[in-house]
Motif scaffolding. Sequence first.
Motif, PDB file in Angstrom:
ATOM      1  N   MET A 193      19.465  35.616 -39.881  1.00 31.80           N
ATOM      2  CA  MET A 193      18.793  36.366 -38.789  1.00 31.80           C
ATOM      3  C   MET A 193      19.747  35.806 -37.744  1.00 31.80           C
ATOM      4  SD  MET A 193      15.241  37.009 -36.915  1.00 31.80           S
ATOM      5  CE  MET A 193      14.577  38.062 -38.256  1.00 31.80           C
ATOM      6  N   LYS A 194      20.230  36.725 -36.876  1.00 27.16           N
ATOM      7  CA  LYS A 194      20.933  36.419 -35.755  1.00 27.16           C
ATOM      8  C   LYS A 194      20.046  36.799 -34.229  1.00 27.16           C
ATOM      9  CE  LYS A 194      25.321  36.741 -35.616  1.00 27.16           C
ATOM     10  NZ  LYS A 194      26.845  37.674 -35.476  1.00 27.16           N
ATOM     11  N   VAL A 195      19.832  35.838 -33.635  1.00 30.37           N
ATOM     12  CA  VAL A 195      19.036  35.845 -32.542  1.00 30.37           C
ATOM     13  C   VAL A 195      19.728  35.444 -31.359  1.00 30.37           C
ATOM     14  CG1 VAL A 195      16.696  35.430 -31.417  1.00 30.37           C
ATOM     15  CG2 VAL A 195      16.747  35.545 -33.825  1.00 30.37           C
ATOM     16  N   LEU A 196      19.771  36.577 -30.146  1.00 24.50           N
ATOM     17  CA  LEU A 196      20.215  36.415 -29.040  1.00 24.50           C
ATOM     18  C   LEU A 196      19.300  35.921 -27.865  1.00 24.50           C
ATOM     19  CD1 LEU A 196      22.872  36.178 -26.734  1.00 24.50           C
ATOM     20  CD2 LEU A 196      22.620  38.702 -26.608  1.00 24.50           C
ATOM     21  N   PRO A 235      23.395  41.087 -32.895  1.00 19.41           N
ATOM     22  CA  PRO A 235      22.351  40.402 -32.983  1.00 19.41           C
ATOM     23  C   PRO A 235      21.186  41.078 -33.401  1.00 19.41           C
ATOM     24  CG  PRO A 235      22.295  40.476 -30.837  1.00 19.41           C
ATOM     25  CD  PRO A 235      23.620  41.098 -31.213  1.00 19.41           C
ATOM     26  N   ASP A 236      20.491  40.641 -34.538  1.00 23.44           N
ATOM     27  CA  ASP A 236      19.197  41.460 -34.939  1.00 23.44           C
ATOM     28  C   ASP A 236      18.087  41.500 -33.901  1.00 23.44           C
ATOM     29  OD1 ASP A 236      20.084  41.608 -38.022  1.00 23.44           O
ATOM     30  OD2 ASP A 236      20.054  39.364 -37.688  1.00 23.44           O
ATOM     31  N   GLN A 282      21.728  50.251 -29.469  1.00 22.61           N
ATOM     32  CA  GLN A 282      22.015  49.437 -30.629  1.00 22.61           C
ATOM     33  C   GLN A 282      20.656  49.391 -31.333  1.00 22.61           C
ATOM     34  OE1 GLN A 282      25.269  48.056 -30.945  1.00 22.61           O
ATOM     35  NE2 GLN A 282      25.407  49.651 -29.575  1.00 22.61           N
ATOM     36  N   LYS A 283      20.858  48.856 -32.550  1.00 22.00           N
ATOM     37  CA  LYS A 283      19.700  48.920 -33.384  1.00 22.00           C
ATOM     38  C   LYS A 283      18.861  47.325 -33.187  1.00 22.00           C
ATOM     39  CE  LYS A 283      21.323  51.677 -37.023  1.00 22.00           C
ATOM     40  NZ  LYS A 283      21.668  51.903 -38.547  1.00 22.00           N
ATOM     41  N   THR A 284      19.480  46.746 -32.365  1.00 25.71           N
ATOM     42  CA  THR A 284      18.924  45.321 -31.885  1.00 25.71           C
ATOM     43  C   THR A 284      17.540  45.465 -31.373  1.00 25.71           C
ATOM     44  OG1 THR A 284      20.946  44.661 -31.247  1.00 25.71           O
ATOM     45  CG2 THR A 284      18.977  43.198 -30.455  1.00 25.71           C
ATOM     46  N   LYS A 285      16.580  44.610 -31.934  1.00 31.22           N
ATOM     47  CA  LYS A 285      15.157  44.585 -31.506  1.00 31.22           C
ATOM     48  C   LYS A 285      15.034  43.699 -30.218  1.00 31.22           C
ATOM     49  CE  LYS A 285      10.585  43.607 -33.175  1.00 31.22           C
ATOM     50  NZ  LYS A 285       9.672  43.159 -34.532  1.00 31.22           N
TER      51      LYS A 285
END
Length: 308
Positions: free
Chosen positions: A1-4, A63-64, A84-87
């Motif tokens: 999982m990629k988190v920004l 990022p996810d 974007q689909k980013t949460k």
Amino acid sequence: MKVLFVASGNKSHGQFNAFVQSQFDSLQKEGLDMLAYPVVGRGWRGYLGNFRKLRRLILKEKPDVVHAHYSSCGYLAALAAMGQKTKKVVSILGSFPTESRKLKFVRFCVDHVWHATIVKSERTRAQLDRDLPVIPNGVDLSLFPLVDREKARDAVGFDKDGKYVIFVSNPSRPEKQFSLAEEAVRMLHDDSVHLVPVFDKPHREIVDYMCAADVLIMTSANEGSPNVIKEAMACNCPIVVTDVGDVRWVTEGVDGTYVSNTFKPEELAVLLKKALEFGARTQGRKRIVDLGLTSDLVAQKLIRIYTA
């Protein structure tokens, strides 16, 4: 999982504040692919000046999760991640003036803009009047070892027999109310008691100050879940604090920690006298562990929110 992570970099020369960086590091230790975007700029114009750069980063890295800290960064991150689909996850770090415009706008974002909102205290959750997860920042106990008092005093230059009250924040920040701490110490009428502001120091030095001090005082007008209190508890330092955020809950049952019922210097002076007379280290570190406020456990709670 990629988190920004998106958080202010204004007070730390383009870097995250220590507690945000600590949370970033704890998630990295859990195996997450972590990215950082420190926001540099003040006011809405300054924050919007980061829009294009942050947008490009999100489009490139995909990022996810974008996890913003502070509501202002939450607004910016939501704009930059549009389409974007980013949460979008936002941590609200403080509390709000009653029924302020900002409070109403944050409620709107909680309901319609952000996918998940985290608060740091029950007090803030009650203000927002929403069913939100309460996840205070954790403490990395490996960064706050218990240092022998005499060694710590040598390291920070305190006299062996002096009485030292530390104020771990920039005294020029009005919301920290340093003048209230000064007045409380003056009311002791004891020249052997020294009030020492501690700020712009690396964690290693802050540990020495907390292990060397007789008392830590915090006189803030407003907080969410102040890290300085949990860090002082990790060092078993006696504490005097105004009743803000979650401090009453965090310090509950710990002898040598005192929460003021008012913001009056007279009451703070009485509590300082009690703390100085306590004359021992507290069991604050045990309380932090018992509450599950270590950085690794908090990281696991965040991951559950990211994946929900």
